[in-house]
Design a protein around this motif. Structure first.
Motif, mmCIF file in Angstrom:
data_model
loop_
_atom_site.group_PDB
_atom_site.id
_atom_site.type_symbol
_atom_site.label_atom_id
_atom_site.label_comp_id
_atom_site.label_asym_id
_atom_site.label_seq_id
_atom_site.Cartn_x
_atom_site.Cartn_y
_atom_site.Cartn_z
ATOM 1 N N LEU A 31 10.955 56.802 54.922
ATOM 2 C CA LEU A 31 11.705 56.010 53.917
ATOM 3 C C LEU A 31 13.170 56.212 54.172
ATOM 4 O O LEU A 31 13.617 57.248 54.649
ATOM 5 N N VAL A 32 13.858 55.154 54.417
ATOM 6 C CA VAL A 32 15.312 55.237 54.701
ATOM 7 C C VAL A 32 15.982 54.222 53.658
ATOM 8 O O VAL A 32 15.799 53.363 53.251
ATOM 9 N N THR A 33 17.286 54.907 53.388
ATOM 10 C CA THR A 33 18.345 54.311 52.997
ATOM 11 C C THR A 33 19.638 54.396 53.753
ATOM 12 O O THR A 33 19.555 54.879 54.674
ATOM 13 N N PRO A 34 20.979 53.574 53.242
ATOM 14 C CA PRO A 34 21.858 53.847 54.089
ATOM 15 C C PRO A 34 22.621 55.077 54.592
ATOM 16 O O PRO A 34 23.161 55.455 55.459
ATOM 17 N N ASN A 92 20.829 53.383 59.685
ATOM 18 C CA ASN A 92 20.660 54.358 60.872
ATOM 19 C C ASN A 92 21.185 55.589 60.300
ATOM 20 O O ASN A 92 22.203 56.289 61.151
ATOM 21 N N PRO A 93 20.904 56.118 59.210
ATOM 22 C CA PRO A 93 21.437 57.494 58.623
ATOM 23 C C PRO A 93 20.722 58.578 59.463
ATOM 24 O O PRO A 93 19.834 58.561 60.259
ATOM 25 N N THR A 94 21.488 59.680 59.280
ATOM 26 C CA THR A 94 21.052 61.106 59.852
ATOM 27 C C THR A 94 19.411 61.420 59.117
ATOM 28 O O THR A 94 19.218 61.186 57.980
ATOM 29 N N HIS A 95 18.706 61.710 60.143
ATOM 30 C CA HIS A 95 17.321 62.137 59.681
ATOM 31 C C HIS A 95 17.379 63.528 58.833
ATOM 32 O O HIS A 95 18.264 64.303 59.076
ATOM 33 N N GLU A 122 8.926 53.526 62.896
ATOM 34 C CA GLU A 122 10.003 53.993 63.962
ATOM 35 C C GLU A 122 9.208 53.688 65.178
ATOM 36 O O GLU A 122 8.321 53.349 65.412
ATOM 37 N N PRO A 123 10.411 53.535 66.352
ATOM 38 C CA PRO A 123 9.717 53.218 67.532
ATOM 39 C C PRO A 123 8.765 54.218 68.252
ATOM 40 O O PRO A 123 7.738 53.879 68.826
ATOM 41 N N ASP A 124 8.808 55.431 67.539
ATOM 42 C CA ASP A 124 7.807 56.257 68.032
ATOM 43 C C ASP A 124 6.492 56.137 67.394
ATOM 44 O O ASP A 124 5.602 56.990 67.557
ATOM 45 N N GLY A 125 6.323 55.266 66.460
ATOM 46 C CA GLY A 125 5.047 55.019 65.553
ATOM 47 C C GLY A 125 5.069 55.591 64.287
ATOM 48 O O GLY A 125 4.158 55.417 63.479
#
Length: 189
Positions: free
Chosen positions: A81-84, A34-37, A74-77
């Motif tokens: 791309l996500v890393t720690p 759950n890093p910052t966008h 994401e929950p909003d659809g």
């Protein structure tokens, strides 16, 4: 242990070998990160499964496989791309993956359907990975659930092979069996 490259053809493998490959695929725990966008990745996945960065296709399959392993819905659809430590938006025109090959073993209720995706991932259709059909203006679009809300659009050749199977397997309504689950050809309401 280094990851072996994915198979380029399912025809040489038994369905047991396909299932083993699907089970062995180890992916990063993106759901728990759950890093910052941080903004936009300037990347896009076209409807045909081609990955682009800043308008140019990504030509290295290993790079596409790497990026696909950190893709999350994401929950909003939306897709990221996500890393720690960072989260970047990515545009997806239809589905992030394309099922480019199917391996069919057995018949009727005992059938098993193994799919190879354009990224080399292997997915066995079943309760955890259902096949669904969406009604669109240009006809039904078949999808395979891959993981965490991510889907694969079935390539036209795969769709034709499965439609033929569904129409000849004697099920009523016409549909597909895989791993004990039934998927009717009719689009969900």
């Amino acid at each position: 242990m280094p990851m072996l490259p994915p198979p380029d053809d399912l025809t040489r493998l038994s369905l047991a070998e396909v299932a083993k490959l699907a089970d062995e695929r180890r992916l990063p725990p993106v759901a728990s990160w759950n890093p910052t966008h941080c903004g936009d990745s300037e990347m896009r996945i076209a409807r045909d499964g081609t990955w682009f960065h800043q308008g140019s296709p990504i030509g290295r399959p290993a790079m596409v496989r790497l990026f696909s392993s950190i893709l999350r819905r994401e929950p909003d659809g939306g897709y990221v791309l996500v890393t720690p430590v960072e989260k970047l938006d990515i545009e997806v025109e239809d589905a992030p993956f394309v099922a480019v090959e199917v391996k069919i073993d057995g018949a009727g209720r005992d059938a098993m359907l193994g799919f190879r995706l354009n990224t080399g991932d292997i997915v066995l259709a079943g309760r955890d990975h259902p096949v669904r059909f969406a009604a669109t203006a240009d006809g039904p679009h078949p999808y395979l659930s891959v993981r965490g809300g991510l889907e694969a659009l079935l390539a036209r050749s795969v769709w034709y092979e499965l439609a033929n199977l569904a129409l000849t397997n004697g099920s009523e309504p016409p549909g597909l069996w895989s791993n004990g689950a039934f998927f009717p050809l009719e689009p969900a309401p």
